[in-house]
Design a protein around this motif. Structure first.
Motif, PDB file in Angstrom:
ATOM      1  N   LYS A   1      55.690  26.189  31.020  1.00  0.00           N
ATOM      2  CA  LYS A   1      56.680  26.093  29.947  1.00  0.00           C
ATOM      3  C   LYS A   1      56.345  27.069  28.831  1.00  0.00           C
ATOM      4  O   LYS A   1      57.236  27.729  28.273  1.00  0.00           O
ATOM      5  N   GLU A   2      55.064  27.185  28.511  1.00  0.00           N
ATOM      6  CA  GLU A   2      54.653  28.124  27.471  1.00  0.00           C
ATOM      7  C   GLU A   2      55.016  29.552  27.868  1.00  0.00           C
ATOM      8  O   GLU A   2      55.536  30.328  27.061  1.00  0.00           O
ATOM      9  N   SER A   3      54.768  29.913  29.118  1.00  0.00           N
ATOM     10  CA  SER A   3      55.086  31.249  29.606  1.00  0.00           C
ATOM     11  C   SER A   3      56.581  31.523  29.521  1.00  0.00           C
ATOM     12  O   SER A   3      57.019  32.611  29.120  1.00  0.00           O
ATOM     13  N   GLU A   4      57.382  30.531  29.879  1.00  0.00           N
ATOM     14  CA  GLU A   4      58.845  30.664  29.818  1.00  0.00           C
ATOM     15  C   GLU A   4      59.312  30.878  28.379  1.00  0.00           C
ATOM     16  O   GLU A   4      60.156  31.742  28.110  1.00  0.00           O
TER      17      GLU A   4
ATOM     18  N   ALA B   1      61.055  34.328  26.562  1.00  0.00           N
ATOM     19  CA  ALA B   1      62.316  34.277  25.825  1.00  0.00           C
ATOM     20  C   ALA B   1      62.142  34.805  24.409  1.00  0.00           C
ATOM     21  O   ALA B   1      63.004  35.516  23.884  1.00  0.00           O
ATOM     22  N   ILE B   2      61.011  34.492  23.794  1.00  0.00           N
ATOM     23  CA  ILE B   2      60.737  34.946  22.426  1.00  0.00           C
ATOM     24  C   ILE B   2      60.684  36.468  22.370  1.00  0.00           C
ATOM     25  O   ILE B   2      61.245  37.089  21.459  1.00  0.00           O
ATOM     26  N   LEU B   3      60.003  37.074  23.318  1.00  0.00           N
ATOM     27  CA  LEU B   3      59.809  38.529  23.284  1.00  0.00           C
ATOM     28  C   LEU B   3      61.135  39.279  23.362  1.00  0.00           C
ATOM     29  O   LEU B   3      61.238  40.404  22.865  1.00  0.00           O
TER      30      LEU B   3
ATOM     31  N   HIS C   1      45.913  29.837  28.679  1.00  0.00           N
ATOM     32  CA  HIS C   1      47.260  30.270  29.032  1.00  0.00           C
ATOM     33  C   HIS C   1      47.288  30.683  30.508  1.00  0.00           C
ATOM     34  O   HIS C   1      46.256  31.020  31.088  1.00  0.00           O
ATOM     35  N   SER C   2      48.467  30.689  31.074  1.00  0.00           N
ATOM     36  CA  SER C   2      48.602  31.111  32.470  1.00  0.00           C
ATOM     37  C   SER C   2      48.347  32.614  32.586  1.00  0.00           C
ATOM     38  O   SER C   2      48.572  33.366  31.627  1.00  0.00           O
ATOM     39  N   PRO C   3      47.862  33.079  33.755  1.00  0.00           N
ATOM     40  CA  PRO C   3      47.660  34.518  33.951  1.00  0.00           C
ATOM     41  C   PRO C   3      48.940  35.316  33.704  1.00  0.00           C
ATOM     42  O   PRO C   3      48.894  36.416  33.145  1.00  0.00           O
ATOM     43  N   GLN C   4      50.074  34.751  34.100  1.00  0.00           N
ATOM     44  CA  GLN C   4      51.348  35.437  33.904  1.00  0.00           C
ATOM     45  C   GLN C   4      51.627  35.645  32.415  1.00  0.00           C
ATOM     46  O   GLN C   4      52.051  36.716  31.998  1.00  0.00           O
TER      47      GLN C   4
ATOM     48  N   LYS D   1      49.485  35.725  29.943  1.00  0.00           N
ATOM     49  CA  LYS D   1      48.537  36.694  29.392  1.00  0.00           C
ATOM     50  C   LYS D   1      49.013  38.116  29.662  1.00  0.00           C
ATOM     51  O   LYS D   1      48.923  38.986  28.789  1.00  0.00           O
ATOM     52  N   ARG D   2      49.505  38.357  30.871  1.00  0.00           N
ATOM     53  CA  ARG D   2      50.013  39.694  31.202  1.00  0.00           C
ATOM     54  C   ARG D   2      51.205  40.048  30.326  1.00  0.00           C
ATOM     55  O   ARG D   2      51.328  41.183  29.840  1.00  0.00           O
ATOM     56  N   ILE D   3      52.092  39.075  30.126  1.00  0.00           N
ATOM     57  CA  ILE D   3      53.280  39.305  29.292  1.00  0.00           C
ATOM     58  C   ILE D   3      52.873  39.668  27.872  1.00  0.00           C
ATOM     59  O   ILE D   3      53.380  40.627  27.280  1.00  0.00           O
ATOM     60  N   ILE D   4      51.942  38.897  27.328  1.00  0.00           N
ATOM     61  CA  ILE D   4      51.501  39.117  25.938  1.00  0.00           C
ATOM     62  C   ILE D   4      50.822  40.474  25.805  1.00  0.00           C
ATOM     63  O   ILE D   4      51.116  41.252  24.883  1.00  0.00           O
ATOM     64  N   LEU D   5      49.904  40.763  26.696  1.00  0.00           N
ATOM     65  CA  LEU D   5      49.138  42.008  26.587  1.00  0.00           C
ATOM     66  C   LEU D   5      50.034  43.233  26.784  1.00  0.00           C
ATOM     67  O   LEU D   5      49.858  44.246  26.108  1.00  0.00           O
TER      68      LEU D   5
END
Length: 341
Positions: free
Chosen positions: A117-120, A124-126, A140-143, A145-149
């Motif tokens: 849910k956090e990743s989703e 959406a925020i980005l 956090h999920s690996p996914q 982390k990749r999105i954030i980085l």
């Protein structure tokens, strides 16, 4: 009358512009723009003039258009697990207040307690192009982390501690809190422990700190009542019922929050048990009611306001190109001894 005339002037013919605000305030458009985008760099009297002119004209700043050149939206996204948890309320308010002082606005998002849910939510925020993000916790999920980085946005993680954050961090060690609680109660002479606990990841780390410290003293908790999120007073009562009905009555019960501790105290009183003479009860968070409860609740105090203020300032400083002395701030904690132990 003035506001009505202005509304007639601007509202029915065309949308008011920044130049209209400048004329109404008797200022230059550049000064008005600066007051809107960087109010901390402008005199308070000037900002007030601009606010009054905006109220009169009905002008709505287009922060996205105004930020295209600088690629700034003036939005900071703040992701918390829930908004009905008193533990996070002060931190969120502090972030909002401090961001406003720095000329930013907060976009509050609720992620729940699952990594998916956090990743989703973050994805959406980005898409809204915030200038920075505040995340609760460090797991956090690996996914995600990749999105954030890959976004290369400034990020502050809060309410946890690690030497290797995604970017920046303001928090404290849950493991050390668990160690401290166990040492304190063991020193007080308690030997038969029960736990009333939620499965929040940070609470689980605190529990490990407790059980590891007790194990070093060759003590093992008699029983544990696991309750669902969010923690409520009624779940605290149910948790103590489970412990007391398990057949091994503890002489000390450690709860993962003050809310659960308050419920446990009510249930103890309902059963004719005296706190702390018959059973000691320990909480976490030092929520507002804790010191006023009867008996008052022993707990661990976290400076929730400071977390918010430091997180907001770190983000704003990095966005504005300031050099940060520290990217990890450990605010520490304080064990508060009260009547319940």
């Amino acid at each position: 009358m003035k506001a009505k005339n202005a509304q007639q002037k601007y509202g029915k013919t065309r949308s008011p512009t920044l130049e209209d605000v400048a004329r109404e305030a008797g200022l230059s458009p550049m000064t008005v723009s600066r007051a809107l985008n960087n109010p901390h760099l402008v005199r308070a009297t000037t900002v007030e003039k601009v606010k009054k002119a905006i109220a009169v004209t009905g002008y709505i700043p287009n922060l996205l258009a105004g930020g295209l050149a600088s690629r700034r939206s003036k939005l900071i996204a703040v992701v918390v697990p829930q908004i009905n948890n008193n533990m996070f309320v002060d931190t969120v308010q502090a972030i909002s207040d401090q961001l406003a002082k720095r000329g930013y606005h907060m976009l509050l998002c609720v992620s729940g307690y699952t990594e998916d849910k956090e990743s989703e939510i973050v994805s959406a925020i980005l898409s809204r192009r915030p200038d920075g993000i505040v995340l609760t916790g460090i797991q956090h999920s690996p996914q995600m982390k990749r999105i954030i980085l890959s976004s290369e946005l400034p990020v502050v993680e809060i309410w946890d501690l690690t030497p290797t954050p995604l970017d920046m961090l303001v928090g404290f060690s849950h493991e050390k809190i668990g160690n401290k609680i166990a040492k304190y109660l063991y020193k007080k002479g308690y030997r038969k422990f029960g736990l009333i606990w939620t499965e929040d990841k940070r609470a689980v780390v605190r529990k490990k700190g407790i059980t590891d410290t007790l194990a070093k003293n060759k003590v093992k908790p008699l029983a544990e009542a696991t309750v669902p999120l969010p923690a409520t007073l009624s779940l605290g009562r149910e948790g103590l019922c489970h412990l007391l009905d398990s057949g091994n009555k503890p002489d000390a019960v450690i709860c993962s929050s003050d809310t659960l501790a308050q419920g446990a105290i009510i249930e103890a009183s309902h059963r004719g048990l005296r706190v702390p003479q018959d059973i000691a009860i320990m909480g976490f968070g030092d929520l507002d009611f804790s010191r006023h409860n009867v008996p008052s609740i022993s707990t661990v105090k976290i400076d929730r306001w400071r977390i918010g203020i430091d997180a907001a300032n770190m983000l704003a400083d990095k966005i504005e190109g300031a050099e940060l002395n520290d990217v990890v701030i450990d605010i520490g904690f304080e064990l508060i001894e009260r009547e319940s132990t």
